[in-house]
Design a protein around this motif. Structure first.
Motif, PDB file in Angstrom:
ATOM      1  N   SER A   1      -5.239  -1.311   2.970  1.00 24.64           N
ATOM      2  CA  SER A   1      -4.902  -0.152   3.618  1.00 24.64           C
ATOM      3  C   SER A   1      -3.919  -1.163   4.423  1.00 24.64           C
ATOM      4  N   LEU A   2      -2.694  -0.689   4.928  1.00 28.88           N
ATOM      5  CA  LEU A   2      -1.725  -0.776   5.596  1.00 28.88           C
ATOM      6  C   LEU A   2      -1.267  -3.133   5.184  1.00 28.88           C
ATOM      7  N   THR A   3      -1.270  -2.752   4.118  1.00 23.68           N
ATOM      8  CA  THR A   3      -1.483  -4.346   3.599  1.00 23.68           C
ATOM      9  C   THR A   3      -0.485  -4.537   2.270  1.00 23.68           C
ATOM     10  N   GLY A   4       0.536  -5.156   2.805  1.00 19.39           N
ATOM     11  CA  GLY A   4       1.729  -5.983   1.553  1.00 19.39           C
ATOM     12  C   GLY A   4       1.384  -7.206   0.960  1.00 19.39           C
ATOM     13  N   TYR A   5       1.748  -7.684  -0.080  1.00 19.13           N
ATOM     14  CA  TYR A   5       1.399  -8.172  -0.981  1.00 19.13           C
ATOM     15  C   TYR A   5       2.981  -8.767  -2.137  1.00 19.13           C
ATOM     16  N   GLY A   6       3.226 -10.729  -1.332  1.00 20.76           N
ATOM     17  CA  GLY A   6       4.316 -11.085  -1.730  1.00 20.76           C
ATOM     18  C   GLY A   6       4.444 -11.791  -2.536  1.00 20.76           C
ATOM     19  N   LEU A   7       3.722 -11.681  -4.077  1.00 17.83           N
ATOM     20  CA  LEU A   7       3.679 -12.279  -5.673  1.00 17.83           C
ATOM     21  C   LEU A   7       4.510 -13.535  -6.262  1.00 17.83           C
ATOM     22  N   CYS A   8       4.965 -14.627  -6.089  1.00 17.86           N
ATOM     23  CA  CYS A   8       5.011 -15.549  -7.441  1.00 17.86           C
ATOM     24  C   CYS A   8       4.486 -15.488  -8.760  1.00 17.86           C
ATOM     25  N   MET A   9       4.959 -14.994  -9.701  1.00 19.48           N
ATOM     26  CA  MET A   9       3.903 -14.839 -10.944  1.00 19.48           C
ATOM     27  C   MET A   9       3.745 -16.251 -11.902  1.00 19.48           C
ATOM     28  N   ASP A  10       4.815 -17.096 -11.531  1.00 21.01           N
ATOM     29  CA  ASP A  10       4.761 -18.594 -11.806  1.00 21.01           C
ATOM     30  C   ASP A  10       3.308 -19.237 -11.049  1.00 21.01           C
ATOM     31  N   ALA A  11       2.523 -18.908  -9.634  1.00 15.32           N
ATOM     32  CA  ALA A  11       1.878 -20.068  -9.461  1.00 15.32           C
ATOM     33  C   ALA A  11       1.039 -18.598  -9.516  1.00 15.32           C
ATOM     34  N   CYS A  12       0.039 -17.857 -10.565  1.00  9.24           N
ATOM     35  CA  CYS A  12      -0.833 -16.766 -10.372  1.00  9.24           C
ATOM     36  C   CYS A  12      -0.924 -17.173 -12.262  1.00  9.24           C
ATOM     37  N   GLU A  13      -2.173 -17.176 -12.374  1.00  8.78           N
ATOM     38  CA  GLU A  13      -2.639 -16.934 -13.664  1.00  8.78           C
ATOM     39  C   GLU A  13      -4.213 -16.873 -13.504  1.00  8.78           C
TER      40      GLU A  13
ATOM     41  N   GLU B   1       1.081  -0.965  -0.151  1.00  4.86           N
ATOM     42  CA  GLU B   1      -0.294  -0.001  -0.138  1.00  4.86           C
ATOM     43  C   GLU B   1       0.975   1.098   0.062  1.00  4.86           C
ATOM     44  N   ASN B   2       0.420   2.391  -1.034  1.00  9.14           N
ATOM     45  CA  ASN B   2       1.491   3.483  -1.047  1.00  9.14           C
ATOM     46  C   ASN B   2       2.142   3.924   0.420  1.00  9.14           C
TER      47      ASN B   2
ATOM     48  N   MET C   1      -9.285 -15.735 -11.894  1.00  5.20           N
ATOM     49  CA  MET C   1      -7.511 -16.204 -11.531  1.00  5.20           C
ATOM     50  C   MET C   1      -7.640 -17.491 -10.796  1.00  5.20           C
ATOM     51  N   ARG C   2      -6.471 -17.837 -11.141  1.00  8.01           N
ATOM     52  CA  ARG C   2      -6.647 -19.281 -10.472  1.00  8.01           C
ATOM     53  C   ARG C   2      -4.871 -19.288  -9.495  1.00  8.01           C
ATOM     54  N   PHE C   3      -4.297 -19.472  -8.061  1.00  7.60           N
ATOM     55  CA  PHE C   3      -3.069 -19.358  -7.833  1.00  7.60           C
ATOM     56  C   PHE C   3      -2.584 -20.674  -6.780  1.00  7.60           C
ATOM     57  N   ASN C   4      -1.656 -20.547  -6.508  1.00  8.47           N
ATOM     58  CA  ASN C   4      -0.722 -21.677  -6.107  1.00  8.47           C
ATOM     59  C   ASN C   4      -0.761 -21.026  -4.684  1.00  8.47           C
ATOM     60  N   PRO C   5      -2.013 -20.864  -3.630  1.00 10.90           N
ATOM     61  CA  PRO C   5      -1.453 -19.872  -2.129  1.00 10.90           C
ATOM     62  C   PRO C   5      -0.176 -19.848  -1.397  1.00 10.90           C
ATOM     63  N   ARG C   6       0.224 -21.863  -1.567  1.00 10.05           N
ATOM     64  CA  ARG C   6       1.730 -21.710  -1.246  1.00 10.05           C
ATOM     65  C   ARG C   6       2.571 -20.538  -1.241  1.00 10.05           C
ATOM     66  N   ASN C   7       2.883 -20.084  -2.778  1.00 12.70           N
ATOM     67  CA  ASN C   7       3.954 -20.027  -3.043  1.00 12.70           C
ATOM     68  C   ASN C   7       3.713 -17.633  -2.827  1.00 12.70           C
ATOM     69  N   PHE C   8       2.773 -17.565  -1.849  1.00  8.75           N
ATOM     70  CA  PHE C   8       2.022 -16.008  -2.116  1.00  8.75           C
ATOM     71  C   PHE C   8       2.541 -15.448  -0.003  1.00  8.75           C
ATOM     72  N   PHE C   9       3.077 -14.467   0.037  1.00  8.76           N
ATOM     73  CA  PHE C   9       2.896 -13.836   1.504  1.00  8.76           C
ATOM     74  C   PHE C   9       1.549 -12.634   1.895  1.00  8.76           C
ATOM     75  N   LYS C  10       1.694 -12.234   3.141  1.00  7.69           N
ATOM     76  CA  LYS C  10       0.742 -10.756   2.761  1.00  7.69           C
ATOM     77  C   LYS C  10       1.736 -10.355   4.691  1.00  7.69           C
ATOM     78  N   LEU C  11       1.249  -9.224   4.239  1.00  8.85           N
ATOM     79  CA  LEU C  11       2.011  -8.562   5.412  1.00  8.85           C
ATOM     80  C   LEU C  11       0.916  -7.551   5.698  1.00  8.85           C
ATOM     81  N   LYS C  12       0.033  -7.602   7.277  1.00  5.65           N
ATOM     82  CA  LYS C  12      -0.408  -7.034   7.816  1.00  5.65           C
ATOM     83  C   LYS C  12      -0.226  -6.890   9.433  1.00  5.65           C
TER      84      LYS C  12
END
Length: 363
Positions: free
Chosen positions: A304-316, A253-254, A349-360
């Motif tokens: 708000s107050l959030t961040g996401y870590g994404l693996c592009m190979d694990a989402c479509e 988030e900005n 959208m299709r995801f593999n949840p294992r390859n993601f993180f969230k900051l909160k």
């Protein structure tokens, strides 16, 4: 100031024959999906169904003359989500079109309706990539990132919140499908630190609580814990033994991104942009910081107050049509003497949840 009546009645306004287009924003996630070939077209079927390998056959020591056993192994789970759709529409009456056809037309509205609808659709669609498609009232919206990032109570070991959600019919909780986890051979569970069975966390994202009391910073707020929390999230999300499956980019988030930049500046760290050959920088986005081998940036639409870590190979992003957004019309309605236009999307959208993180700030 009110002008004299003769001026008003004999002089026309000076119009600028252009318009300010302030609705388009930098949409990095959609750009990355496109550039990495993670958008597929012409899908079919009554729903989106894919098989998830969640378990491995255990390896064991074998000595000469030992007897092997051959139990059958079920290594797969089935994930399923339905298709979702969006549409944007506009219309123009015959009378309006006749009035808007010559030099008096500041904007040639009729000829631009389809283009403007396409812009409107793409801009708003980018926000949908973050929403929870399972939430109440969202049954018509796609399954965005929040569809699998729900949390339970923070873990006793600190740093993280416990994954607790259901996505594509499978639950994200640790150990929901069996398996065990240990730290240095001890049965103490401090996931994601340690090692364990693949099926213990095969569907579990890493949910990092940047306000947890375990951080070294004296005051547990993002400006003080951001470097610690980001480093922890990036390192602990590297659950694959190969580069494939690792987090490529973190969207903040900005305000979190601004505070992260200030923290780096305060510590006189050299911020190095990733080279032209790779990542967001190649796509023309210059507001990117490379931290621990991962692109860190901000994105409009991140909560708000959030961040996401994404693996592009694990989402479509999958579309049922030959392109992402399809224009229809103009369709002439004789009863109202109007031309009708629409833009639509059908897919999910299709995801593999294992390859993601969230900051909160879970606590």
């Amino acid at each position: 100031m009110a002008e004299w009546s003769r001026v008003l009645n004999t002089t026309i306004h000076k119009y600028i024959r252009d318009r300010e287009d302030n609705v388009m924003r930098n949409r990095k996630l959609l750009a990355m999906l496109k550039s990495r070939g993670r958008v597929t077209f012409n899908e079919s079927g009554d729903l989106l169904d894919w098989k998830v390998r969640f378990k491995r056959s255990p390896m064991q020591g074998f000595a000469d003359s030992d007897t092997l056993t051959f139990p059958r192994k079920d290594r797969h789970k089935t994930a399923q989500i339905d298709w979702r759709g969006y549409a944007a529409t506009d219309s123009m009456t015959k009378r309006e079109r006749l009035m808007n056809k010559n030099t008096e037309a500041i904007i040639k509205t009729y000829s631009e309706i389809a283009t403007m609808l396409m812009d409107d659709m793409e801009d708003q669609f980018s926000d949908e990539l973050y929403i929870d498609g399972n939430a109440t009232g969202n049954t018509k919206r796609i399954h965005g990132l929040e569809s699998f990032l729900g949390a339970g109570s923070p873990a006793s070991a600190g740093y993280i919140a416990a994954p607790s959600d259901t996505y594509a019919g499978l639950t994200t909780g640790l150990g929901d499908y069996g398996g065990s986890w240990s730290v240095n051979g001890s049965s103490q569970v401090e996931w994601p630190t340690g090692t364990g069975d693949a099926h213990y966390d095969f569907w579990s994202p890493t949910l990092v609580d940047y306000t947890d009391t375990a951080w070294a910073a004296s005051t547990k707020t993002w400006p003080n814990t951001c470097r610690e929390a980001l480093r922890y999230a990036i390192v602990k999300s590297r659950k694959n033994k190969s580069k494939r499956g690792q987090v490529d980019v973190t969207f903040l988030e900005n305000e979190l991104y601004r505070q992260f930049e200030e923290k780096l500046e305060a510590n006189e760290r050299l911020v190095i942009q990733r080279g032209e050959e790779d990542g967001l920088y190649k796509l023309g986005f210059k507001d990117v910081i490379n931290f621990e081998g991962c692109d860190i940036t901000s994105e409009y639409g991140v909560p708000s107050l959030t961040g996401y870590g994404l693996c592009m190979d694990a989402c479509e992003l999958r579309s049922l049509q030959g392109q992402l957004f399809v224009a229809e019309g103009p369709d002439v309605d004789i009863s109202t003497q109007s031309s009708r236009f629409s833009i639509d999307f059908y897919g999910n959208m299709r995801f593999n949840p294992r390859n993601f993180f969230k900051l909160k700030n879970y606590t």
